[in-house]
Design an enzyme around this catalytic site. Structure first.
Site, PDB file in Angstrom:
ATOM      1  N   TYR A 163      -0.192 -13.476   0.446  1.00 37.59           N
ATOM      2  CA  TYR A 163      -0.742 -14.177   1.602  1.00 37.59           C
ATOM      3  C   TYR A 163      -1.166 -13.154   2.643  1.00 37.59           C
ATOM      4  CZ  TYR A 163      -1.019 -17.313   5.657  1.00 37.59           C
ATOM      5  OH  TYR A 163      -1.432 -18.015   6.769  1.00 37.59           O
ATOM      6  N   ASP A 258      -1.379  -4.491   3.180  1.00 38.78           N
ATOM      7  CA  ASP A 258      -0.998  -5.454   4.214  1.00 38.78           C
ATOM      8  C   ASP A 258       0.503  -5.336   4.450  1.00 38.78           C
ATOM      9  OD1 ASP A 258      -0.365  -7.638   5.774  1.00 38.78           O
ATOM     10  OD2 ASP A 258      -1.539  -9.076   4.601  1.00 38.78           O
ATOM     11  N   LYS A 288       3.776  -9.294  13.134  1.00 37.26           N
ATOM     12  CA  LYS A 288       5.188  -9.683  13.179  1.00 37.26           C
ATOM     13  C   LYS A 288       6.063  -8.726  13.998  1.00 37.26           C
ATOM     14  CE  LYS A 288       4.823 -12.963   9.444  1.00 37.26           C
ATOM     15  NZ  LYS A 288       3.823 -12.865   8.407  1.00 37.26           N
TER      16      LYS A 288
END
Ligand SMILES: *Cc1c(COP(=O)(O)O)cnc(C)c1O
Length: 453
Positions: A163, A258, A288
């Site tokens: 994702y 990522d 995050k």
């Protein structure tokens, strides 16, 4: 096609939680549904995979969340990763208060942006230059535009089950057969857009080599989660990241790693460094943890590639709130508190919880498997190694739903889906860990109980 544009599409109704367990949350959900689709601002929060009433949280302190019904939970989600120091950490709170007192947003460059960029560049060797954005989605979207601008090519390769945010061209799943064009994974993603993406099975070097042999000269970049965390934790097989580096370089495509989830969480840098310090991606994305719970994210990497970004170069990218002074203050204070002692503590706490979960599930006879990336781990409700998304999908979602609700009833907030990592923080002290350990045997028994007795 899944109507739910998350990669976590399994749904299981369970009867474990009803509105009467959480009347204030249930009342808010009803009001929320009237004005917001599904009553939530991000789909997985709606508890569709586990059933029951999503808890509306009122406050967080250290390792605990308190919901609007006044029930306290040990938080093993940590806002899906960012709250690495726990909730309302005093140093971060101070930094946020003093930044906010000086103004909320200037629309000009400011000192904190420089300090945060310097902190990232100092921690992650392959990152020579970095650009700040506001979400992980923006970071991956921008990195892909930059890779296309740099190479003059348009195809993107990604892995099934990875994702990268809700970027149109990455909200796709594998079509039938190896190395076929992707299919949209969400309504509203044009087939033409999905056709620019090739989806491969993870940890499969043969599929990687085959797709590059066939289309290599058209591929702008390969984007990969540095260690997958969005289908549960699935680290790369030994040598797999090296193969990604070798094959992309051979074909003149960029490697985009990522690290929105793993960055600054699994070590001072992130996943990067675990597989050799000379294994450098061309571009990396972060989010995050680096925002400390505020909207801050970044993409960065090779200076010669980053040089193509506006205003120096022809690849446009911008943001009204990019480098926001309050968000960057929170991120900076968070990263400065992320020292070696913190990472050691995260490992200690996560090891204790994972071992106890595994013991409890074994004792109850529930098939399961624990997998790790640094201090990130997840408990798959199946036996055997999980190396691909197909593996991850072979889980007993109903057993997970019973386990989840028993933990929730016992005051432990787990991710509400079997396809997620569990997260701990530096604030998870022995008392919080004890509460988790005490809840596990009962929840394991609930997972085993199919209701026939
Ligand atoms: C969370 C996540 C994203 C998306 O970040 P948002 O801030 O939610 O847009 C991208 N990539 C990975 C690996 C993530 O875990």
């Amino acid at each position: 096609m899944s109507p739910d544009p998350t990669p976590h599409a399994s749904r299981t109704a369970t009867s474990a939680s009803t509105a009467s367990d959480a009347p204030a949350s249930a009342a808010l959900l009803e009001r929320a549904r009237a004005v917001t689709p599904g009553g939530v601002n991000s789909p997985v929060r709606a508890f569709r995979a586990v059933g029951g009433t999503p808890r509306f949280m009122a406050s967080g302190r250290g390792p605990y969340l308190t919901d609007v019904d006044g029930r306290e939970y040990v938080d093993l989600v940590c806002s899906w990763g960012p709250m690495i120091l726990g909730h309302a950490h005093p140093a971060v709170l101070d930094a946020v208060r003093s930044a906010a007192a000086r103004g909320f947003s200037f629309g000009t460059p400011s000192e904190n942006e420089v300090l945060l960029a310097e902190e990232i560049v100092a921690r992650v060797d392959p990152v020579q230059q970095v650009r700040l954005v506001s979400s992980g989605t923006e970071a991956t979207m921008s990195a892909i535009r930059l890779a296309r601008g740099f190479t003059g090519r348009s195809l993107v390769v990604k892995f099934a089950g990875h994702y990268h945010g809700h970027v149109d061209s990455l909200l796709v799943s594998a079509g039938s057969g190896l190395a076929t064009f992707a299919l949209p994974d969400s309504a509203g993603v044009p087939a033409e857009m999905a056709a620019e993406t090739l989806v491969l099975p993870y940890n499969d070097v043969d599929a990687l080599e085959a797709v590059f042999a066939a289309r290599g000269s058209e591929i702008a970049c390969l984007v990969t989660e540095a260690a997958a965390g969005n289908m549960g934790v699935v680290p790369p097989d030994p040598g797999f990241t090296q193969a990604l580096r070798r094959v992309t370089a051979e074909h003149g495509a960029l490697l985009v790693s990522d690290e929105v989830m793993t960055g600054f969480r699994v070590s001072r840098a992130g996943w990067w460094g675990h597989e050799g310090l000379d294994l450098a991606p061309d571009l990396m994305t972060f989010g995050k943890v680096m925002g400390g719970g505020f909207p801050a994210a970044a993409f960065g990497g090779r200076a010669d590639v980053m040089a193509l970004l506006a205003p120096d170069g022809p690849v446009y990218q911008a943001g009204t709130l990019s480098g926001n002074p309050v968000a960057t203050a929170a991120g900076l204070a968070t990263l400065r508190a992320c020292d070696d002692a913190l990472y050691a503590r995260l490992r200690e706490v996560s090891s204790a919880i994972a071992a106890a979960a595994s013991d409890a599930l074994s004792a109850a006879g529930v098939p399961h498997r624990v997998q790790w990336a640094g201090s990130m781990f997840s408990v798959f409700f199946r036996e055997g190694a999980v190396r691909t998304y197909d593996d991850a999908r072979q889980q007993d979602a109903a057993a997970f739903g019973r386990f989840f609700h028993a933990m929730l009833d016992a005051g432990v907030y787990l991710p509400p889906s079997a396809f997620e990592s569990w997260f701990v923080s530096g604030a998870h002290d022995d008392a919080a860990v004890e509460r988790v350990l005490a809840a596990l045997p009962g929840a394991a028994a609930a997972a085993a109980d199919t209701g026939r007795g």
